[in-house]
Design an enzyme around this catalytic site. Sequence first.
Site, PDB file in Angstrom:
ATOM      1  CD  GLU A 224      -5.154  -4.208  -4.407  1.00  0.00           C
ATOM      2  OE1 GLU A 224      -5.437  -3.744  -3.279  1.00  0.00           O
ATOM      3  OE2 GLU A 224      -4.030  -4.636  -4.696  1.00  0.00           O
TER       4      GLU A 224
ATOM      5  CB  SER B 184      -0.978  -0.042   1.177  1.00  0.00           C
ATOM      6  OG  SER B 184      -2.008   0.909   1.014  1.00  0.00           O
TER       7      SER B 184
ATOM      8  CG  HIS C 211      -5.758  -2.509  -0.258  1.00  0.00           C
ATOM      9  ND1 HIS C 211      -4.781  -2.370  -1.211  1.00  0.00           N
ATOM     10  CD2 HIS C 211      -5.395  -1.670   0.762  1.00  0.00           C
ATOM     11  CE1 HIS C 211      -3.878  -1.492  -0.803  1.00  0.00           C
ATOM     12  NE2 HIS C 211      -4.229  -1.056   0.397  1.00  0.00           N
TER      13      HIS C 211
END
Length: 561
Positions: free
Chosen positions: A366, A235, A472
Amino acid sequence: MATADKTSVGPGMRGDRRRWTPRAVLAVAVGLGLIASLGLARPAVAGPVKDAVLVRTDKGPIRGTVTGEHRQFSGIPYAAPPVGKLRWASPQPARSWTTPRDATRPGKACAPNPNLPGQPYGEDCLYLNVTTPRHTGGRRLPVMVFIHGGAFQFGAGHGYRPTDLAVRGQVVVVTINYRLGVFGFLAHPALDGGQARHRSGNFGLEDQQAALRWVQRNAAAFGGDRGEVTAFGQSSGARSICAQLVAPAAAGLFHHAIIQSEPCTMTDWPQPDGTPDPNPPGFPRPRAKAVAHGQAVAEQLGCADPATAAACLRALPPSRLFERPLDFGFAPTFGDGGVLPVDPAEAVAAGRFTKVPVVHGITRDEYRLNDALAEAFGQPPLTEPEYVRRVAAFVGTDNAAAVLARYRVGDHGSPSEAWAAVVTDAIWARPMTQLNRGLARQVPTYAYEFADRQAPWLAGVPQPSFPTGAFHLAELQYLFDADEFAGQQLTPAQQRLSAQMIGYWTRFAHTGDPNGPGMPRWLRADQDTDLAQSLAPGPGGIRPVNFSRRHHYRFWQSLDH
């Protein structure tokens, strides 16, 4: 900067501020409680090693903990506390010591506010943690340095325990803290020069470089090889890797890079209503925009006078800065002679970056994290009419019909799943394909997609109305004992996937190539830039797939978006 009704935050952590409280966001970001063991099989333990628990660093001796399989050293200072006159200064050397320092507990987390649950935080936070196999066979092991995510606003290195990564992969793993939020990324002309070796706005990135330099000085003391360092992050940690690939001061500090879930060329983000965000928070900002933001923050804090702003800001008690609402405008700054002379997205796309082998990839779903968290904190499930409105806001009315025909709700199970597919394909998968093609022309490149759609959901967060898929953050629990997944258990098939992923990641650290005996072949991107290695459990779960076709790359390229 005045608090708005709605705000966007870093990828995977965006929503409406009226519902997304700082405590709620942070609780999701770092999890609650203690992590449970993944239950993976362990390598056999050999005999005892003399003085395995005591290590002498360049600043002094430290005493950590030792088990039958690994050694752990926590809370090691890699720079001086950035407090007082060193607030908003480049990292300075840590003071030396002579008596063995206790390295059995992590140091404080770097956090811009007091809402980080379950762990101490503060400005004195420049600490790192080292995990090594107990037995190395007398070899120098590769070093893997992990940069955590959290939208450049929260998180800590000690939230990711890498025991299996170190022991299974025979690597030394270093997890680090770095300054966050207003402390790490405030850009203001009054803070340029003096204790800042570069211009202001990137003190968090400078901390990362200081940690990498610490590794260069101290790797051998832990059995590591300073000439085989892999920097990896997820990230905003992945975006940090992108930044370090183009930062001149980071050249030579690492030799391989792994970029998880934020392609360097990722530049777009939707607001909660689907409207493209003109200022995607968490993304690197041009200096003029960052400075305007910093001056607005200084004015809010009563430090508007340029002549006295630096002294005024440094004199503020930490509580004045911690009490500010989460401000997701803070992010790395590029341009005008700073740590980042150019936009990393443009530099990497143009091939102007440190030439090291790269592994990069995303998760298959995601964006499902976003609507899942929105529901967890009070928003109703997305309806089909709202989905239609979001798509129109995101791609424009001229393109909406084509997108809605390609991403029909009936084909995806729910409006949230359809919307997540739209956003995942448009803002993650498309730039990943572009990045893959650009990197393949320059360096050895290996693309992946984490595709376990049954991955355990975040600990302590209610399940949403739709399947969360390969969301994610999901892959982190396959590489680490991670706080976000405290108490969650992997199935036997997922445990095998975890072991295979650890094998890929650590073989890449050893050789710059993730392939090894007994593993499904992972093709280099220069052989076919449309392919990525799918990482999923079960027979045939690990295989090359046509990534660009799966995520409709040509369709998105054809839109005027």
